[in-house]
Design an enzyme around this catalytic site. Structure first.
Site, PDB file in Angstrom:
ATOM      1  N   LYS A  43     -19.411  47.427  34.766  1.00  0.00           N
ATOM      2  CA  LYS A  43     -18.310  46.473  34.686  1.00  0.00           C
ATOM      3  C   LYS A  43     -17.527  46.327  35.985  1.00  0.00           C
ATOM      4  O   LYS A  43     -16.766  45.365  36.144  1.00  0.00           O
ATOM      5  CB  LYS A  43     -17.359  46.867  33.554  1.00  0.00           C
ATOM      6  CG  LYS A  43     -17.964  46.774  32.169  1.00  0.00           C
ATOM      7  CD  LYS A  43     -18.372  45.357  31.823  1.00  0.00           C
ATOM      8  CE  LYS A  43     -18.836  45.239  30.390  1.00  0.00           C
ATOM      9  NZ  LYS A  43     -19.244  43.879  30.016  1.00  0.00           N
ATOM     10  N   SER A 269     -23.328  53.616  24.604  1.00  0.00           N
ATOM     11  CA  SER A 269     -23.998  52.312  24.599  1.00  0.00           C
ATOM     12  C   SER A 269     -25.305  52.344  25.387  1.00  0.00           C
ATOM     13  O   SER A 269     -26.202  51.532  25.147  1.00  0.00           O
ATOM     14  CB  SER A 269     -23.078  51.212  25.138  1.00  0.00           C
ATOM     15  OG  SER A 269     -22.735  51.454  26.483  1.00  0.00           O
TER      16      SER A 269
END
Length: 308
Positions: A43, A269
């Site tokens: 990110k 994740s």
């Protein structure tokens, strides 16, 4: 080489072949390890691209306050970018995210506002967004990047991450899978790879308790950063061929296996993505290549069941 700041070291993360976790007869599985990226996650790429382009467009000035709703890593990335660029940053997060995520945001000098998650992550994320937009209405200095709707989120992956993947693999890619958070990763990488490899099979991966694309009910889950209970504006719903659902238990066990069998310390994740990638590799078979992303590092999950 000496970098002028840490953001210049962004990207160029390693591609790693899974060995002990993959079965004979499967396609090979390659993972791009974003836990070794600046800021510890994928990110940082999107955070930097959104802020850099907002600067170019004149949407951000020296006294701008960056405010963003997020379930985790995007907030850490924006806090990092804000620290380097000198912007005050406010991150609005569900209180169900890991304690480490909150502390990392604050450690970069940003402010954290928590919104209670009462069991519906979609409603909680929407309240986080509404809170950010109210702040923007009340203060003209506030800029909300809006990661779920900002095309520069997608472009970070389409024109950077995907190109790194193709350069590193240096051969045909037959399968790609990714969890759905903002939709930026699967859309950006998927569009670029599909353009190069038209027969590529792409799987969208969702948590069992927030499989909104598959028509499931929305609850709370442990696969942070994906399955936010909303269908993002930037998600290209035509880019994936299949939706694969992963339980919290499978995601956590797969992430643990990545550490104990492959020596890769990554988050929950990442386990989600690899669980799907192994299944896709089984479907495609020997002689094919499957790629997925490990979005972040394990060190921001000490307080979660990943380390129980």
């Amino acid at each position: 080489m000496v970098y002028n700041n840490v953001l210049e070291a962004l990207g160029h993360t390693p591609m790693i072949r899974l060995n002990r976790m993959n079965k004979p007869g499967n396609a090979e599985v390659l993972v791009k390890f974003e836990g070794l990226n600046v800021g510890g996650s994928i990110k940082t790429r999107t955070a930097y691209n959104m802020i850099k382009n907002a600067e170019k467009e004149g949407l951000i000035k020296e006294d701008t306050i960056i405010v963003e709703p997020t379930s985790g890593n995007q907030g850490i990335g924006l806090a990092l970018v804000g620290a380097v660029r000198g912007y005050k940053t406010v991150i609005i997060m569900p209180d169900s995210v890991s304690e480490e995520r909150r502390k990392l945001v604050e450690h970069y000098g940003a402010q954290v506002i928590l919104v209670h998650d009462d069991g519906d992550i979609g409603a909680c994320i929407q309240e986080c967004l509404d809170t950010a937009l109210r702040m923007a209405e009340n203060d003209p200095k506030v800029f909300v990047p809006q990661q779920f709707a900002n095309p520069n989120n997608v472009y970070a992956h389409k024109y950077h991450t995907a190109l790194e993947i193709m350069e590193q693999v240096a051969g045909k890619i037959d399968g790609f899978c990714s969890g759905i958070g903002t939709g930026g990763t699967i859309t950006g990488i998927g569009e670029a790879l599909r353009c190069q490899y038209p027969e590529l099979e792409i799987w969208a991966v969702e948590p069992e308790n927030a499989a909104i694309l598959a028509g499931g009910t929305i609850g709370t889950h442990l696969q942070m950063g994906i399955g936010d209970g909303i269908i993002p504006d930037i998600l290209n719903q035509n880019i994936y061929d299949e939706i694969y659902i992963v339980s919290d238990e499978e995601a956590i066990q797969t992430a643990k296996d990545l550490a104990s069998k492959e020596g890769i310390m990554c988050g929950i994740s990442s386990g989600t993505n690899v669980a799907a990638a192994l299944k896709l590799a089984e479907k495609l078979g020997e002689g094919k290549t499957v790629v997925t992303i490990l979005p972040d590092t394990a060190e921001r999950y000490f307080s979660t069941p990943l380390f129980e």
